[in-house]
Scaffold this active site. Sequence first.
Site, PDB file in Angstrom:
ATOM      1  N   ARG A  95       0.809  -1.227   0.000  1.00 39.46           N
ATOM      2  CA  ARG A  95       0.000   0.000   0.000  1.00 39.46           C
ATOM      3  C   ARG A  95       0.845   1.281   0.000  1.00 39.46           C
ATOM      4  O   ARG A  95       0.284   2.381  -0.071  1.00 39.46           O
ATOM      5  CB  ARG A  95      -0.964   0.015   1.202  1.00 39.46           C
ATOM      6  CG  ARG A  95      -1.959  -1.147   1.213  1.00 39.46           C
ATOM      7  CD  ARG A  95      -3.132  -0.877   2.156  1.00 39.46           C
ATOM      8  NE  ARG A  95      -3.952   0.248   1.710  1.00 39.46           N
ATOM      9  CZ  ARG A  95      -4.968   0.749   2.400  1.00 39.46           C
ATOM     10  NH1 ARG A  95      -5.283   0.228   3.572  1.00 39.46           N
ATOM     11  NH2 ARG A  95      -5.663   1.769   1.930  1.00 39.46           N
ATOM     12  N   ARG A 144      -1.134  -1.274  13.057  1.00 36.99           N
ATOM     13  CA  ARG A 144      -0.663  -0.561  11.875  1.00 36.99           C
ATOM     14  C   ARG A 144       0.181   0.653  12.233  1.00 36.99           C
ATOM     15  O   ARG A 144       1.358   0.731  11.933  1.00 36.99           O
ATOM     16  CB  ARG A 144      -1.850  -0.138  11.010  1.00 36.99           C
ATOM     17  CG  ARG A 144      -2.664  -1.317  10.462  1.00 36.99           C
ATOM     18  CD  ARG A 144      -1.855  -2.121   9.480  1.00 36.99           C
ATOM     19  NE  ARG A 144      -2.594  -3.226   8.897  1.00 36.99           N
ATOM     20  CZ  ARG A 144      -3.389  -3.143   7.842  1.00 36.99           C
ATOM     21  NH1 ARG A 144      -3.572  -1.985   7.257  1.00 36.99           N
ATOM     22  NH2 ARG A 144      -4.004  -4.200   7.383  1.00 36.99           N
ATOM     23  N   HIS A 173      -7.555  -1.390  12.898  1.00 37.04           N
ATOM     24  CA  HIS A 173      -7.511   0.067  12.765  1.00 37.04           C
ATOM     25  C   HIS A 173      -8.475   0.658  13.798  1.00 37.04           C
ATOM     26  O   HIS A 173      -9.535   0.073  14.049  1.00 37.04           O
ATOM     27  CB  HIS A 173      -8.011   0.523  11.383  1.00 37.04           C
ATOM     28  CG  HIS A 173      -6.983   0.607  10.305  1.00 37.04           C
ATOM     29  ND1 HIS A 173      -7.269   0.311   8.982  1.00 37.04           N
ATOM     30  CD2 HIS A 173      -5.674   0.973  10.328  1.00 37.04           C
ATOM     31  CE1 HIS A 173      -6.186   0.501   8.247  1.00 37.04           C
ATOM     32  NE2 HIS A 173      -5.202   0.895   9.035  1.00 37.04           N
ATOM     33  N   CYS A 267     -13.858   3.402   6.115  1.00 38.47           N
ATOM     34  CA  CYS A 267     -12.596   3.129   5.408  1.00 38.47           C
ATOM     35  C   CYS A 267     -12.609   3.739   4.013  1.00 38.47           C
ATOM     36  O   CYS A 267     -11.567   4.096   3.470  1.00 38.47           O
ATOM     37  CB  CYS A 267     -12.370   1.633   5.267  1.00 38.47           C
ATOM     38  SG  CYS A 267     -12.226   0.753   6.809  1.00 38.47           S
TER      39      CYS A 267
END
Length: 274
Positions: A95, A144, A173, A267
């Site tokens: 990503r 993360r 998250h 998201c």
Amino acid sequence: MNHQREPRNRTYLMCPPQHFTVEYAINPWMDTTVPVDAVLALKQWETLRDMLGSLGHRVHVLDAVAGLPDMVYAANGAFSVDGVVYGARFRHPQRTAEADVHREFYELQGWRYAGPEQINEGEGDFAYLPGAYGGLVLAGYGFRTDPAAHAEAQEVLGRPVVSLRLVDPAFYHLDTAFAALDDRHVTYYPGAFSAASQRVLAQLFPDAVLADRADAEAFGLNLVSDGRHVILNTEATAMGEKLRAAGYLPVHVDLSELKRGGGSVKCAVAELRP
Ligand code: ARG
């Protein structure tokens, strides 16, 4: 207790799932053996975009880039507060390149953009409550975002940042377990956080709407609220009722395909805070 919840017009950034697939697995929801229905994914995304527009919000659209299948999760690309953008730096190499696409968008629009040194995944792990304690940032770590990014964000944004430790890999998250409902009210699933972080949340937000594990698993916390209308996944019916009881208006959208990548409404939507 039924308050009149007031909506506020928002500006959002979204990116269509043109190149969306599940070809790697970087969270427990992703299963590379189950194919994604690309046509359905796009249709569901368009419904969400149109819904936000019909509620009076402005939606900017970022062009999807081939080879970046997770770009549809636009919330991860940056975090902006009062006209300042704290850029993302992704944990996983798959990503990494997304951050620059977002950076270009903000720079073209004339935002003040601060490139991060620390790993952080934008609004995936950062939330902002403009009306709480004079303007408060909540930040998640554990999967993360590096905790060092919380201090970096505080220096860039000049707002207090409260660190919360996530402990359940299913809720990797912050935005899978916590959401701002308006400028100072929140909802969260306590079990996604360490015992100490649960105490912090209870102290800061004694009037929070508490969700349970089933709500979080239905991606019911991964919501977008304008202060009155709360957009959330169709599956999250029980969560919708909790929000209604708290005076908000739940609006359900079906994002079954985006769930295959481990995300839902929030998201897919970054909020721009000029
Ligand atoms: N597949 C993506 C990832 O694991 C999903 C990101 C979800 N985004 C979010 N804001 N929680 O990185």
